[in-house]
Design a protein around this motif. Structure first.
Motif, PDB file in Angstrom:
ATOM      1  N   ILE A 122     -57.269 -12.882  25.261  1.00  0.00           N
ATOM      2  CA  ILE A 122     -56.907 -13.623  24.059  1.00  0.00           C
ATOM      3  C   ILE A 122     -58.112 -14.409  23.560  1.00  0.00           C
ATOM      4  O   ILE A 122     -58.431 -14.391  22.362  1.00  0.00           O
ATOM      5  CB  ILE A 122     -55.704 -14.550  24.319  1.00  0.00           C
ATOM      6  N   ASP A 123     -58.814 -15.058  24.478  1.00  0.00           N
ATOM      7  CA  ASP A 123     -60.019 -15.796  24.097  1.00  0.00           C
ATOM      8  C   ASP A 123     -61.052 -14.863  23.468  1.00  0.00           C
ATOM      9  O   ASP A 123     -61.689 -15.209  22.467  1.00  0.00           O
ATOM     10  CB  ASP A 123     -60.624 -16.499  25.310  1.00  0.00           C
ATOM     11  N   ALA A 124     -61.231 -13.683  24.060  1.00  0.00           N
ATOM     12  CA  ALA A 124     -62.190 -12.716  23.518  1.00  0.00           C
ATOM     13  C   ALA A 124     -61.763 -12.249  22.132  1.00  0.00           C
ATOM     14  O   ALA A 124     -62.607 -12.090  21.234  1.00  0.00           O
ATOM     15  CB  ALA A 124     -62.322 -11.528  24.465  1.00  0.00           C
ATOM     16  N   MET A 125     -60.460 -12.035  21.934  1.00  0.00           N
ATOM     17  CA  MET A 125     -59.968 -11.601  20.622  1.00  0.00           C
ATOM     18  C   MET A 125     -60.226 -12.686  19.585  1.00  0.00           C
ATOM     19  O   MET A 125     -60.657 -12.408  18.469  1.00  0.00           O
ATOM     20  CB  MET A 125     -58.471 -11.274  20.720  1.00  0.00           C
ATOM     21  N   ILE A 126     -59.999 -13.936  19.960  1.00  0.00           N
ATOM     22  CA  ILE A 126     -60.267 -15.047  19.038  1.00  0.00           C
ATOM     23  C   ILE A 126     -61.756 -15.060  18.687  1.00  0.00           C
ATOM     24  O   ILE A 126     -62.124 -15.280  17.531  1.00  0.00           O
ATOM     25  CB  ILE A 126     -59.816 -16.389  19.643  1.00  0.00           C
ATOM     26  N   GLY A 127     -62.609 -14.788  19.663  1.00  0.00           N
ATOM     27  CA  GLY A 127     -64.042 -14.764  19.425  1.00  0.00           C
ATOM     28  C   GLY A 127     -64.509 -13.695  18.464  1.00  0.00           C
ATOM     29  O   GLY A 127     -65.611 -13.787  17.909  1.00  0.00           O
ATOM     30  N   THR A 128     -63.675 -12.684  18.228  1.00  0.00           N
ATOM     31  CA  THR A 128     -64.059 -11.604  17.304  1.00  0.00           C
ATOM     32  C   THR A 128     -63.640 -11.872  15.863  1.00  0.00           C
ATOM     33  O   THR A 128     -63.959 -11.071  14.985  1.00  0.00           O
ATOM     34  CB  THR A 128     -63.457 -10.254  17.746  1.00  0.00           C
ATOM     35  N   ILE A 129     -62.938 -12.957  15.621  1.00  0.00           N
ATOM     36  CA  ILE A 129     -62.513 -13.265  14.245  1.00  0.00           C
ATOM     37  C   ILE A 129     -63.767 -13.530  13.417  1.00  0.00           C
ATOM     38  O   ILE A 129     -64.547 -14.426  13.743  1.00  0.00           O
ATOM     39  CB  ILE A 129     -61.553 -14.472  14.221  1.00  0.00           C
ATOM     40  N   PRO A 130     -63.976 -12.752  12.368  1.00  0.00           N
ATOM     41  CA  PRO A 130     -65.234 -12.852  11.623  1.00  0.00           C
ATOM     42  C   PRO A 130     -65.435 -14.169  10.865  1.00  0.00           C
ATOM     43  O   PRO A 130     -66.547 -14.682  10.818  1.00  0.00           O
ATOM     44  CB  PRO A 130     -65.199 -11.671  10.658  1.00  0.00           C
ATOM     45  N   ASP A 131     -64.392 -14.704  10.307  1.00  0.00           N
ATOM     46  CA  ASP A 131     -64.518 -15.942   9.529  1.00  0.00           C
ATOM     47  C   ASP A 131     -64.609 -17.127  10.480  1.00  0.00           C
ATOM     48  O   ASP A 131     -63.697 -17.385  11.274  1.00  0.00           O
ATOM     49  CB  ASP A 131     -63.321 -16.085   8.592  1.00  0.00           C
ATOM     50  N   GLU A 132     -65.702 -17.865  10.411  1.00  0.00           N
ATOM     51  CA  GLU A 132     -65.952 -18.965  11.342  1.00  0.00           C
ATOM     52  C   GLU A 132     -64.877 -20.039  11.282  1.00  0.00           C
ATOM     53  O   GLU A 132     -64.441 -20.552  12.329  1.00  0.00           O
ATOM     54  CB  GLU A 132     -67.316 -19.592  11.037  1.00  0.00           C
TER      55      GLU A 132
END
Length: 112
Positions: free
Chosen positions: A55-65
């Motif tokens: 889940i943390d890794a997926m959040i890290g892939t969100i393109p918009d900062e």
């Protein structure tokens, strides 16, 4: 039976819309399931094999900062998780979970 069409006033039409929106919100509120983060994480692992680091890794892939930061703060800072929260719905989409998956997961989590 006889029917007669009657024009409604603007105030009556507005009240009908207010009532419709209130009923719609009440239905959403009734369908919402709230579980602890522990319950949510265990349900994700037990039923889908999804771990917290995924889940943390997926959040890290969100393109918009900004969106990524808000999702991280919401996920990391929440003690309770709501089945229809914007963050949960975004995470579910990113993890490939359907609406039916969410219903199953939250139903299971509630029973933990």
């Amino acid at each position: 039976q006889q029917w007669k069409a009657v024009k409604l006033s603007a105030a009556e039409l507005a009240q009908i819309e207010v009532d419709r929106l209130a009923a719609e919100q009440a239905a959403k509120d009734a369908a919402r399931i709230t579980v602890t983060k522990r319950q949510a994480l265990l349900a994700l692992f037990d039923l889908k094999g999804i771990k917290g680091d995924q889940i943390d890794a997926m959040i890290g892939t969100i393109p918009d900062e900004d969106v990524r930061y808000r999702a991280k703060v919401d996920w990391d800072g929440s003690a309770a998780i709501e089945s229809d929260s914007p963050t949960m719905l975004m995470l579910a989409a990113g993890l490939g979970l359907s609406e039916a998956d969410l219903e199953l997961l939250f139903g299971y989590a509630r029973a933990l």
